[in-house]
Scaffold this active site. Structure first.
Site, PDB file in Angstrom:
ATOM      1  N   GLU A 308       0.824  -1.209   0.000  1.00  0.00           N
ATOM      2  CA  GLU A 308       0.000   0.000   0.000  1.00  0.00           C
ATOM      3  C   GLU A 308       0.864   1.268   0.000  1.00  0.00           C
ATOM      4  OE1 GLU A 308      -2.729  -0.660   3.317  1.00  0.00           O
ATOM      5  OE2 GLU A 308      -4.055  -1.761   1.977  1.00  0.00           O
ATOM      6  N   ASP A 387      -8.618  -8.841   3.492  1.00  0.00           N
ATOM      7  CA  ASP A 387      -8.359  -7.781   4.469  1.00  0.00           C
ATOM      8  C   ASP A 387      -9.485  -7.683   5.485  1.00  0.00           C
ATOM      9  OD1 ASP A 387      -7.272  -5.626   5.736  1.00  0.00           O
ATOM     10  OD2 ASP A 387      -7.769  -4.157   4.199  1.00  0.00           O
ATOM     11  N   GLU A 415     -12.852  -2.443  11.761  1.00  0.00           N
ATOM     12  CA  GLU A 415     -12.699  -1.597  10.572  1.00  0.00           C
ATOM     13  C   GLU A 415     -13.794  -1.849   9.540  1.00  0.00           C
ATOM     14  OE1 GLU A 415      -8.901  -2.042   8.678  1.00  0.00           O
ATOM     15  OE2 GLU A 415      -9.543  -0.975   6.883  1.00  0.00           O
TER      16      GLU A 415
HETATM   17  C1  GCV Z   1      -2.584   0.310   8.482  1.00  0.00           C
HETATM   18  C2  GCV Z   1      -6.116  -1.998   5.361  1.00  0.00           C
HETATM   19  C3  GCV Z   1      -6.495  -0.762   6.117  1.00  0.00           C
HETATM   20  C4  GCV Z   1      -5.323   0.181   6.287  1.00  0.00           C
HETATM   21  C5  GCV Z   1      -4.215  -0.583   6.980  1.00  0.00           C
HETATM   22  C6  GCV Z   1      -3.871  -1.794   6.119  1.00  0.00           C
HETATM   23  C7  GCV Z   1      -2.841  -2.670   6.780  1.00  0.00           C
HETATM   24  O1  GCV Z   1      -5.855  -1.701   4.038  1.00  0.00           O
HETATM   25  O2  GCV Z   1      -7.550  -0.138   5.488  1.00  0.00           O
HETATM   26  O3  GCV Z   1      -5.734   1.276   7.063  1.00  0.00           O
HETATM   27  O4  GCV Z   1      -3.091   0.232   7.176  1.00  0.00           O
HETATM   28  O5  GCV Z   1      -5.014  -2.594   5.950  1.00  0.00           O
HETATM   29  O6  GCV Z   1      -3.235  -3.616   7.416  1.00  0.00           O
HETATM   30  O7  GCV Z   1      -1.664  -2.390   6.640  1.00  0.00           O
END
Ligand code: GCV
Length: 858
Positions: A308, A387, A415
């Site tokens: 990411e 995720d 989340e």
């Molecule tokens: C900390 C998902 C979440 C992100 C998170 C990522 C991860 O994409 O939306 O906020 O980043 O996972 O676990 O690294």
């Protein structure tokens, strides 16, 4: 009056032994005590002694003794000296090694490993001792919490002989706190650790959190976002971390941090962070040595790299093993651990490529690196391959790394699962989809056994573990275990919703013992948190246990994933947001069918990443379990499930059933009025009422979306037919104007009304039905860019008013902000005028979607 006063608190040692007085202020508690309440213990006799003798003097042992005092009575202790067993009945605490000289014939049936404990009642010279012996000091503390748990649950502790040891050596919590005090995916206020780029001056909440973690066996906590600010490794920051480690230490919780791979360059001033460059290795060594010189019990690092947009080894043509190992080598002499996250994927996938599949990414990348990691590297794998979605299969990587230690990454912070505004009890999901799932590698291998290192392995023969890495204190276990993203905040209840703490509790209990049943965890947590009244326990466990499947029902069932706004805040519905982009959370719905074809025969081949036995479960369409069908296969809407329903009818039915069940949470909770303290009663009630309304938003959005797309009618004629509903845009409007809502499925009829450029607007209707008592539900939009006010009037008499003052995660009218306000028992006669007045505020236009008038049953 307390009936169980602890009059003495003794420290014993072979050479000197003394009594000490506990400092009174050590008992102060600033936040909700969660499951460590002990109220009932102080009200009734527990039959336990009022003297505590402790062999040894460490802060962790002191915490254990202090906890007994705190739980069982508050009278100040006395000081004194002794070198022999107390002459009164007593709790007797210490490591087994230290306790044995006092009671030489105390012999356990097997050795106590690190963090293990033995609760044993013994009788000597007419006195009775409740021995809490640990494999180490932490074991004594864990034993103390275990004993108190039993007492709080009103179990008989008059005769004990119980040994427990943790399932796995790694039992961590992770917090995604940023140094400025915000928390990524945190839903309960600001950070307890940081503010304004620094560690907070007052760390009282950190100590309280450490106590909670210790009580469920969590022994390390990584305190900052995995999207790590490199500054955390700056020379000025490490001394600040020392203070956090000090707040953790009395509870046996060790500090860990997340680090950014670019730190040698961005903080260290080197020209590179290439993990194979000697200067980079030297920088990591010096930095780690520096940390350990100030924090000798530092636990280690978590790292997110090449993911990411984070920096990573790929920038230098290196791989994850290169990156992990350079840091692991620096940690190893100190006993530190490197948790390297397997969440590595390309978020610019080609949507038009039918073979592209994000679910494949972790396995494709990591399995070739098996055996290439240092032995203090642990691969941290999210429970599912995407995720933290509402229902994913276990990541195939768990079965693919036979020579690499593995930890599961779970998410306590909700989340994708309602962000603690929705009650979703997660242990059933963790167990069913992952921990109890059999990967069928080398025989019977449930994920929990792989995590606890029970699986045989050529690289990690149990016997050589200690000699290879003696400081890691893993006893007979290969490294491996658990890390969960928790994200507590300064909120009084730690996670926002008071019932959400059941997930943190359940996480710790499962990391300790993944064989515990979810019913047992729910009962235990409820008894500790709300007391043992059977009505309270039955009601709350009845609310908790089915809540994950309920949430799945009204969001994304059949393996569709959550169907939330994946490019936004991951909260309300937005079905198409998953599609047509590079993020790869696709469900590939079109007019004819839905689901990702991940088969080996015609799809992405993801199923081929599992062992042959598991492939047999997922590959054949007719065998694939319904709850993962659309994760594994693309099928027509008319495909018939094992349940006998078609896919489309199941989608409709599950959404109506889920929303109905969410409404029953309100009625269930109301049964507890007067049985739960007012503060928590009203906090939970508010959230359950909200959830009941938002479940309807979800139901309508998903059902209407698939109704429109498939063109197939609901056999029960509910979808698109809401006879009690009057659209705001169809009401008589004064000042309000119709507005389109995006995405369309998040407003009834795709439209709402907004009041802009006016001080106040109204929407009215003439009531034209049979007279009687009605429930009036007003669906409005509570954006985060203003506090609009609303009034409901019947014939110009106010029935009630409310403010749109919540902090929902959007500044627009959509599925995140759509909210329901309900009035019960409103008498209406044919010809009455029902009017909503909206007063906008800031950029929030007092949006209104519809009014629903439901006749109450006589
Ligand atoms: C900390 C998902 C979440 C992100 C998170 C990522 C991860 O994409 O939306 O906020 O980043 O996972 O676990 O690294």
């Amino acid at each position: 009056m307390f009936t169980n006063l602890l009059s003495k608190f003794i420290f014993l040692s072979a050479a000197t032994a003394s009594l000490v007085v506990l400092p009174g202020n050590a008992m102060a508690q600033t936040a909700d005590p969660a499951w460590l309440r002990y109220e009932s213990l102080k009200k009734s006799a527990t039959g336990t002694p009022n003297l505590i003798a402790i062999v040894g003097r460490s802060p962790v042992l002191f915490s254990a003794g202090q906890e007994l005092v705190r739980a069982l009575g508050t009278r100040p202790a006395q000081q004194g000296r002794t070198a022999s067993l107390p002459t009164k009945d007593a709790f007797f605490l210490g490591t087994l090694k230290d306790v044995r000289p006092y009671i030489p014939d105390l012999k356990p049936s097997h050795p106590l490993g690190p963090d293990a404990f033995w609760l044993k009642t013994v009788q000597r010279n007419g006195r009775r001792y409740w021995v809490i012996a640990g494999g180490n000091d932490r074991g004594v503390l864990y034993g103390t919490f275990a004993l108190l748990r039993k007492i709080a649950q009103k179990q008989d502790v008059s005769s004990l002989d119980e040994m427990e040891s943790p399932s796995a050596p790694i039992r961590w919590a992770s917090e995604w706190d940023n140094l400025d005090g915000s928390i990524e995916r945190g839903y309960a206020g600001r950070s307890i650790f940081f503010d304004g780029g620094k560690v907070r001056p007052d760390l009282t909440r950190v100590s309280e959190y450490a106590r909670l973690l210790a009580s469920i066996g969590i022994d390390a906590c990584s305190i900052n976002n995995v999207n790590a600010d490199p500054k955390i490794l700056g020379p000025d920051f490490i001394p600040q971390l020392v203070r956090v480690a000090e707040a953790f230490r009395p509870w046996g919780v060790r500090l860990a941090i997340s680090v950014d791979l670019s730190a040698p360059k961005s903080v260290g001033g080197l020209s590179t962070f290439d993990p194979l460059e000697p200067q980079v290795a030297a920088w990591w060594k010096k930095t780690v040595d520096d940390i350990y010189s100030q924090i000798p019990d530092f636990a280690g690092f978590v790292i997110k790299a090449d993911s990411e947009g984070r920096s990573g080894p790929s920038q230098y043509g290196r791989n994850a093993a290169d990156a992990a190992n350079v840091i692991a080598r620096a940690l190893k002499p100190h006993g530190g651990i490197m948790l390297y996250r397997a969440f590595v994927y390309n978020h610019h996938l080609n949507w038009n490529d039918p073979k592209a599949d994000r679910a494949r990414a972790a396995y494709d990348y990591f399995h070739a690196l098996d055996g290439k990691f240092e032995d203090n590297v642990v691969l941290q794998i999210k429970n599912g391959p995407i995720d933290f979605q509402v229902c994913e299969p276990a990541s195939p990587l768990f079965g693919a790394m036979k020579q690499t230690s593995e930890a599961v990454e779970l998410q306590v912070t909700q989340e994708y699962l309602g962000q603690q505004r929705h009650l979703v009890f997660l242990p059933p999901m963790w167990k069913e989809t992952t921990l109890d799932f059999d990967m069928h590698v080398d025989g019977v291998t449930e994920v929990k056994d792989i995590l606890s290192g029970k699986v045989s392995s050529s690289k990690f023969p149990v016997s050589s573990q200690n000699s290879r890495n003696s400081k890691l204190e893993t006893g007979n276990l290969r490294l491996g275990g658990y890390n969960a993203v928790v994200n507590v905040g300064l909120d009084q209840y730690w996670l926002g919703h008071p019932l959400a703490m059941a997930n943190l509790y359940g996480y710790g209990r499962l990391a300790w013992n993944p064989d515990l049943s979810t019913a047992q965890i729910a009962k235990e947590w409820t008894e500790l948190t709300f007391g043992t009244d059977p009505k309270v326990v039955d009601t709350i466990t009845r609310m908790l246990l089915p809540s994950w499947r309920m949430y799945e029902n009204y969001t994304g069932p059949l393996g569709l994933q959550t169907l939330t706004d994946i490019t936004g805040p991951h909260y309300g519905p937005n079905i198409e947001s998953s599609e047509n982009n590079g993020w790869g959370q696709w469900h590939r719905a079109d007019a004819n069918g839905v689901g990702m074809d991940r088969t080996m025969a015609t799809g992405t081949g993801f199923i081929g990443q599992y062992s042959a036995e598991v492939q047999k479960i997922y590959e054949p369409l007719e065998k694939c379990p319904d709850d993962l069908l659309l994760f594994m296969h693309h099928v027509p809407y008319t495909f018939v499930l094992h349940s006998g329903k078609t896919v489309i009818q199941y989608l409709y039915d599950s959404h109506y059933a889920g929303a109905e069940e969410a409404a029953t949470l309100v009625t269930e909770w109301k049964l507890l009025h007067g049985l739960v303290d007012d503060g928590r009663y009203s906090e939970v009630l508010k959230r359950q009422e909200y959830q009941a309304g938002h479940a309807i938003v979800w139901r309508d959005a998903v059902a209407n979306y698939f109704h429109k797309l498939s063109g197939i009618e609901d056999a029960q004629h509910r979808v698109g037919h809401d006879p009690d509903r009057i659209e705001a845009e169809a009401m008589q409007l004064s000042g309000y104007a119709p507005a389109d809502v995006t995405p369309w499925e998040t407003a009834s009829g795709g439209k709402a009304v907004a009041c802009t450029g006016q001080n106040s607007c109204s929407a009215s209707l003439k009531f034209d039905h049979q007279g009687g008592n009605y429930t009036i539900s007003v669906q409005y939009f509570d954006q985060d860019n203003g506090v609009s006010h609303y009034e409901l009037l019947v014939n110009d008499h106010q029935v009630g008013s409310w403010a749109a003052d919540d902090h929902l995660p959007s500044d627009k009218m959509n599925g995140h902000t759509s909210t329901r306000h309900t009035f019960d028992n409103v008498p209406l006669q044919r010809g009455d005028t029902v009017k909503i007045v909206g007063r906008p505020d800031g950029a929030e236009p007092a949006g209104l979607d519809y009014v629903e008038l439901t006749r109450e049953r006589q």
